[in-house]
Design a protein around this motif. Structure first.
Motif, PDB file in Angstrom:
ATOM      1  N   ALA A   1       9.050   5.037   1.104  1.00 61.10           N
ATOM      2  CA  ALA A   1       8.097   4.313   1.351  1.00 61.10           C
ATOM      3  C   ALA A   1       8.595   2.962   0.444  1.00 61.10           C
ATOM      4  CB  ALA A   1       6.750   4.516   1.085  1.00 61.10           C
ATOM      5  N   LEU A   2       8.512   1.710   0.967  1.00 62.59           N
ATOM      6  CA  LEU A   2       8.810   0.474   0.126  1.00 62.59           C
ATOM      7  C   LEU A   2       7.857  -0.342   0.289  1.00 62.59           C
ATOM      8  CD1 LEU A   2      10.839  -1.724  -0.964  1.00 62.59           C
ATOM      9  CD2 LEU A   2      11.410  -2.216   1.399  1.00 62.59           C
ATOM     10  N   ASN A   3       7.096  -0.801  -0.679  1.00 68.46           N
ATOM     11  CA  ASN A   3       6.394  -2.101  -0.878  1.00 68.46           C
ATOM     12  C   ASN A   3       7.233  -3.192  -0.813  1.00 68.46           C
ATOM     13  OD1 ASN A   3       3.924  -0.798  -1.180  1.00 68.46           O
ATOM     14  ND2 ASN A   3       4.094  -0.589  -3.416  1.00 68.46           N
ATOM     15  N   GLY A   4       7.571  -3.809   0.480  1.00 65.92           N
ATOM     16  CA  GLY A   4       8.518  -5.021   0.622  1.00 65.92           C
ATOM     17  C   GLY A   4       7.756  -6.344   0.808  1.00 65.92           C
ATOM     18  N   GLY A   5       6.503  -6.117   1.065  1.00 63.43           N
ATOM     19  CA  GLY A   5       5.731  -7.526   1.341  1.00 63.43           C
ATOM     20  C   GLY A   5       5.427  -7.490   2.844  1.00 63.43           C
ATOM     21  N   PRO A   6       4.606  -8.485   3.290  1.00 60.76           N
ATOM     22  CA  PRO A   6       4.092  -8.751   4.538  1.00 60.76           C
ATOM     23  C   PRO A   6       5.074  -9.210   5.700  1.00 60.76           C
ATOM     24  CG  PRO A   6       3.629 -10.679   3.441  1.00 60.76           C
ATOM     25  CD  PRO A   6       4.452  -9.895   2.339  1.00 60.76           C
ATOM     26  N   GLU A   7       6.439  -9.256   5.518  1.00 61.04           N
ATOM     27  CA  GLU A   7       6.975  -9.749   6.480  1.00 61.04           C
ATOM     28  C   GLU A   7       7.267  -8.934   7.881  1.00 61.04           C
ATOM     29  OE1 GLU A   7       7.988  -9.539   3.201  1.00 61.04           O
ATOM     30  OE2 GLU A   7       8.491 -11.540   2.642  1.00 61.04           O
ATOM     31  N   PHE A   8       7.134  -7.623   7.434  1.00 61.41           N
ATOM     32  CA  PHE A   8       7.129  -6.505   8.643  1.00 61.41           C
ATOM     33  C   PHE A   8       6.145  -5.474   8.724  1.00 61.41           C
ATOM     34  CE2 PHE A   8      11.751  -7.471   7.345  1.00 61.41           C
ATOM     35  CZ  PHE A   8      12.183  -8.087   8.292  1.00 61.41           C
TER      36      PHE A   8
ATOM     37  N   THR B   1      10.068   4.471  -7.921  1.00 61.53           N
ATOM     38  CA  THR B   1      10.714   3.349  -8.548  1.00 61.53           C
ATOM     39  C   THR B   1       9.605   2.276  -8.715  1.00 61.53           C
ATOM     40  OG1 THR B   1      11.700   2.220  -6.887  1.00 61.53           O
ATOM     41  CG2 THR B   1      12.967   4.027  -8.025  1.00 61.53           C
ATOM     42  N   ARG B   2       9.832   1.297  -9.730  1.00 58.31           N
ATOM     43  CA  ARG B   2       8.884   0.161  -9.896  1.00 58.31           C
ATOM     44  C   ARG B   2       9.766  -1.187  -9.977  1.00 58.31           C
ATOM     45  NH1 ARG B   2       3.753   1.757 -10.704  1.00 58.31           N
ATOM     46  NH2 ARG B   2       3.446   3.910 -11.114  1.00 58.31           N
ATOM     47  N   TYR B   3       9.249  -2.159  -9.501  1.00 58.59           N
ATOM     48  CA  TYR B   3       9.892  -3.683  -9.575  1.00 58.59           C
ATOM     49  C   TYR B   3       9.881  -3.838 -11.142  1.00 58.59           C
ATOM     50  CZ  TYR B   3       9.254  -4.498  -4.741  1.00 58.59           C
ATOM     51  OH  TYR B   3       9.535  -4.475  -3.479  1.00 58.59           O
ATOM     52  N   GLY B   4      11.205  -4.414 -11.562  1.00 60.41           N
ATOM     53  CA  GLY B   4      11.308  -4.716 -13.000  1.00 60.41           C
ATOM     54  C   GLY B   4      11.018  -6.187 -13.000  1.00 60.41           C
ATOM     55  N   ASP B   5      11.577  -6.705 -14.238  1.00 60.82           N
ATOM     56  CA  ASP B   5      11.874  -8.123 -14.758  1.00 60.82           C
ATOM     57  C   ASP B   5      12.357  -9.041 -13.680  1.00 60.82           C
ATOM     58  OD1 ASP B   5      10.133  -7.498 -16.647  1.00 60.82           O
ATOM     59  OD2 ASP B   5      11.762  -7.373 -18.184  1.00 60.82           O
ATOM     60  N   GLU B   6      13.191  -8.644 -12.669  1.00 60.65           N
ATOM     61  CA  GLU B   6      14.041  -9.339 -11.971  1.00 60.65           C
ATOM     62  C   GLU B   6      12.999 -10.048 -10.758  1.00 60.65           C
ATOM     63  OE1 GLU B   6      13.765  -5.298 -10.040  1.00 60.65           O
ATOM     64  OE2 GLU B   6      14.254  -6.075 -12.032  1.00 60.65           O
TER      65      GLU B   6
ATOM     66  N   GLN C   1       0.823  -1.271  -0.059  1.00 57.38           N
ATOM     67  CA  GLN C   1       0.058  -0.089   0.113  1.00 57.38           C
ATOM     68  C   GLN C   1       0.856   1.420  -0.166  1.00 57.38           C
ATOM     69  OE1 GLN C   1       0.484  -1.798   2.707  1.00 57.38           O
ATOM     70  NE2 GLN C   1      -1.588  -2.760   3.373  1.00 57.38           N
ATOM     71  N   ALA C   2       2.067   1.167  -0.487  1.00 57.58           N
ATOM     72  CA  ALA C   2       2.832   2.315  -0.061  1.00 57.58           C
ATOM     73  C   ALA C   2       2.425   3.476  -1.037  1.00 57.58           C
ATOM     74  CB  ALA C   2       4.316   2.010  -0.545  1.00 57.58           C
ATOM     75  N   GLU C   3       1.859   3.366  -2.388  1.00 66.50           N
ATOM     76  CA  GLU C   3       1.830   4.660  -3.065  1.00 66.50           C
ATOM     77  C   GLU C   3       0.398   5.237  -2.382  1.00 66.50           C
ATOM     78  OE1 GLU C   3       1.360   5.271  -7.854  1.00 66.50           O
ATOM     79  OE2 GLU C   3       0.518   3.442  -7.139  1.00 66.50           O
TER      80      GLU C   3
ATOM     81  N   VAL D   1       4.687  -0.556  -7.914  1.00 69.33           N
ATOM     82  CA  VAL D   1       5.688   0.328  -7.240  1.00 69.33           C
ATOM     83  C   VAL D   1       6.448  -0.305  -6.246  1.00 69.33           C
ATOM     84  CG1 VAL D   1       5.557   2.151  -5.514  1.00 69.33           C
ATOM     85  CG2 VAL D   1       4.091   2.288  -7.372  1.00 69.33           C
ATOM     86  N   MET D   2       7.724   0.025  -6.181  1.00 68.26           N
ATOM     87  CA  MET D   2       8.660  -0.645  -5.299  1.00 68.26           C
ATOM     88  C   MET D   2       9.012   0.435  -3.997  1.00 68.26           C
ATOM     89  SD  MET D   2      12.501  -2.163  -5.792  1.00 68.26           S
ATOM     90  CE  MET D   2      13.266  -0.963  -6.529  1.00 68.26           C
ATOM     91  N   THR D   3       9.532   1.833  -4.495  1.00 64.85           N
ATOM     92  CA  THR D   3       9.680   2.535  -3.515  1.00 64.85           C
ATOM     93  C   THR D   3       9.230   3.874  -4.084  1.00 64.85           C
ATOM     94  OG1 THR D   3      11.918   3.370  -4.412  1.00 64.85           O
ATOM     95  CG2 THR D   3      11.802   1.554  -2.867  1.00 64.85           C
ATOM     96  N   ILE D   4       8.950   4.872  -3.069  1.00 63.01           N
ATOM     97  CA  ILE D   4       8.537   6.320  -3.142  1.00 63.01           C
ATOM     98  C   ILE D   4       9.253   7.287  -2.212  1.00 63.01           C
ATOM     99  CG2 ILE D   4       6.670   8.071  -3.203  1.00 63.01           C
ATOM    100  CD1 ILE D   4       4.753   5.559  -3.408  1.00 63.01           C
ATOM    101  N   ASP D   5      10.080   8.058  -2.796  1.00 62.02           N
ATOM    102  CA  ASP D   5      10.600   9.252  -2.029  1.00 62.02           C
ATOM    103  C   ASP D   5       9.763  10.189  -1.963  1.00 62.02           C
ATOM    104  OD1 ASP D   5      13.277   7.749  -1.432  1.00 62.02           O
ATOM    105  OD2 ASP D   5      13.997   8.308  -3.632  1.00 62.02           O
TER     106      ASP D   5
END
Length: 157
Positions: free
Chosen positions: A61-68, A34-39, A13-15, A47-51
């Motif tokens: 802000a980072l969309n890092g997943g549910p781990e934390f 920044t957005r996640y790429g093909d990797e 939900q970062a964005e 969206v991966m990160t937002i400054d």
């Protein structure tokens, strides 16, 4: 750009959260996305990160997943000059979240906020000991801070 900023870990939900926060706090803006790429094929294009800035303060802000997830060990402190500002931010940030004691709340994303009163801080820093104690004791009974009640307590009314 500052060397130091606060990074906030979101599931996905970062964005949405950053758009919400920058709409509430004056002098705020999104700087880069920044957005996640093909990797990372499961998230490619997302969206991966937002400054961003909140009133000039740097955040990431980072969309890092549910781990934390967020907890109250860290919070965003907003010093409010007026009751109107306290009321506006409290209503918006607590909607879908959870109200806490003494001006603390969790927003709908789980991030903790302290919606603080500059009036109360002036009492605490500059006040006479007995008056300061009355104001602090009044604060302990509150969820959202109420400047009129704090002032009355400080003045012994």
């Amino acid at each position: 750009m500052s060397k130091i900023s606060t990074s906030l870990w979101f599931d996905t939900q970062a964005e949405e959260a950053v758009n919400f926060y920058t709409s509430l706090i004056p002098n705020s803006k999104i700087k880069t996305v920044t957005r996640y790429g093909d990797e990372n094929p499961d998230r490619s294009g997302q969206v991966m990160t937002i400054d961003f800035e909140l009133d000039g303060q740097q955040y990431n802000a980072l969309n890092g997943g549910p781990e934390f997830t967020f907890n109250e060990a860290a919070s965003i402190l907003v010093d409010c000059e007026s009751q109107e500002e306290i009321d506006r931010l409290w209503a918006a940030l607590s909607e879908g979240g959870e109200e806490g004691p003494c001006g603390w709340l969790k927003d709908k994303y789980g991030l903790s906020w302290q919606i603080n009163s500059t009036l109360l801080m002036d009492y605490i820093v500059n006040g006479e000991p007995e008056a300061k104690l009355r104001a602090v004791q009044a604060m302990y009974k509150m969820s959202k801070l109420d400047n009129a009640v704090l002032k009355a307590a400080y003045e012994g009314e």
